[in-house]
Design an enzyme around this catalytic site. Structure first.
Site, PDB file in Angstrom:
ATOM      1  N   LEU A 106      -4.191   1.666   5.141  1.00 14.46           N
ATOM      2  CA  LEU A 106      -4.260   2.822   4.246  1.00 14.46           C
ATOM      3  C   LEU A 106      -3.035   3.665   4.562  1.00 14.46           C
ATOM      4  O   LEU A 106      -2.626   3.756   5.728  1.00 14.46           O
ATOM      5  CB  LEU A 106      -5.539   3.642   4.494  1.00 14.46           C
ATOM      6  CG  LEU A 106      -6.870   3.048   4.032  1.00 14.46           C
ATOM      7  CD1 LEU A 106      -8.024   3.966   4.412  1.00 14.46           C
ATOM      8  CD2 LEU A 106      -6.889   2.796   2.532  1.00 14.46           C
ATOM      9  N   ASP A 107      -2.457   4.294   3.552  1.00 17.18           N
ATOM     10  CA  ASP A 107      -1.296   5.144   3.795  1.00 17.18           C
ATOM     11  C   ASP A 107      -1.675   6.290   4.730  1.00 17.18           C
ATOM     12  O   ASP A 107      -2.853   6.649   4.831  1.00 17.18           O
ATOM     13  CB  ASP A 107      -0.792   5.760   2.475  1.00 17.18           C
ATOM     14  CG  ASP A 107      -0.364   4.700   1.486  1.00 17.18           C
ATOM     15  OD1 ASP A 107       0.028   3.612   1.925  1.00 17.18           O
ATOM     16  OD2 ASP A 107      -0.441   4.990   0.277  1.00 17.18           O
ATOM     17  N   LEU A 108      -0.647   6.891   5.318  1.00 21.10           N
ATOM     18  CA  LEU A 108      -0.858   8.001   6.253  1.00 21.10           C
ATOM     19  C   LEU A 108      -1.749   9.086   5.636  1.00 21.10           C
ATOM     20  O   LEU A 108      -2.682   9.584   6.262  1.00 21.10           O
ATOM     21  CB  LEU A 108       0.516   8.594   6.608  1.00 21.10           C
ATOM     22  CG  LEU A 108       0.543   9.739   7.599  1.00 21.10           C
ATOM     23  CD1 LEU A 108       0.180   9.240   8.994  1.00 21.10           C
ATOM     24  CD2 LEU A 108       1.912  10.410   7.629  1.00 21.10           C
ATOM     25  N   LYS A 194      -1.324   4.140  -5.891  1.00 24.20           N
ATOM     26  CA  LYS A 194      -0.394   5.232  -6.209  1.00 24.20           C
ATOM     27  C   LYS A 194       0.661   4.757  -7.200  1.00 24.20           C
ATOM     28  O   LYS A 194       0.995   5.458  -8.150  1.00 24.20           O
ATOM     29  CB  LYS A 194       0.269   5.741  -4.932  1.00 24.20           C
ATOM     30  CG  LYS A 194      -0.685   6.499  -4.025  1.00 24.20           C
ATOM     31  CD  LYS A 194       0.025   6.918  -2.761  1.00 24.20           C
ATOM     32  CE  LYS A 194      -0.938   7.540  -1.772  1.00 24.20           C
ATOM     33  NZ  LYS A 194      -0.356   7.650  -0.433  1.00 24.20           N
TER      34      LYS A 194
END
Ligand code: URA
Length: 238
Positions: A106-108, A194
């Site tokens: 998962l992205d930051l 995104k």
């Protein structure tokens, strides 16, 4: 009689990492069999007879397999170490001493459902395209996507030269000029959700993963985690 097993499968079964990662570690020269570094694929070993080491530490099959669901907060990385010194997700699992790794990234800034396990085979299965495991997200996006854009996202759009697989997309609620969307995809391309919304002109303001298959976050609050039972694991593939 002991059955020979491929080195990368053995590493995954021992909970060192997923099978895919095992291949990288082998190529990088981090794995040795009976004291000899092995860097080619296809080598088989006899569990219990050949001595396998990873970074010079012995690897055995004895570790109990465990599975956790974490509600990842923003600001944590899903890698096992971070050269920039940012906090890593495994530091949130207090008193859990298995060598756990996150299943997928998962992205930051992305929050939500993250499975952590020492079972490399399950990790491989969840991530392998042939199983097409669904991952659901709630995305707060800028603006209100039109029906035509939602249809395009569902059918598939060209993203970096490759069409995205069919997805399920719907509006959950409108929030002023923005919109809370639910999107379910079964691919795992980097920053996929995104990028899909951005390409349609709807920048993602906040992203949260809510489920793997039918295994949802449930009542887990941000930063907390729970042990998963076999009945939970089955829901991942529904
Ligand atoms: N898609 C994204 O864009 N980011 C994530 O963290 C997960 C899926």
């Amino acid at each position: 009689m002991i059955k020979p097993v491929r080195l990368q499968k053995f590493l995954a079964q021992s909970g060192v990492c997923s099978r895919r990662k095992a291949e990288e570690h082998i190529k990088a020269g981090r794995v040795a069999v009976d004291g000899q570094k092995v860097q080619e694929m296809g080598v088989t070993i006899l569990p219990g007879q050949n001595r396998v080491t990873f970074d010079n530490k012995p690897v055995t099959l004895e570790e109990k397999l465990v599975y956790y669901m974490l509600n990842k907060p923003g600001g944590y990385v899903t890698t096992l170490s971070d050269p920039q010194g940012r906090p890593i997700v495994t530091s949130l699992l207090k008193g859990v001493n298995s060598r756990l790794f996150p299943v997928g990234r998962l992205d930051l800034d992305t929050e939500g459902a993250l499975i952590l396990t020492n079972d490399g085979n399950l990790a491989q299965r969840i991530q392998h395209p042939s199983y097409a495991t669904n991952k659901s997200y709630e995305a707060l996006v800028k603006g209100i996507p039109s029906k035509s854009k939602i249809d395009q996202l569902e059918t598939g759009i060209m993203l970096e030269g490759k069409k995205t697989s069919p997805a399920r997309v719907k509006i959950l609620s409108e929030k002023g000029r923005n919109c809370l969307m639910k999107i379910t995809i079964h691919e795992g391309r980097k920053r996929q959700v995104k990028k899909m919304f951005s390409q349609m002109g709807h920048h993602v303001l906040h992203l949260k993963r809510t489920a793997y298959g039918k295994l949802t976050l449930g009542s887990l609050t941000t930063g907390s985690y729970r042990l998963l039972k076999p009945v939970d694991l089955k829901k991942i593939f529904l």
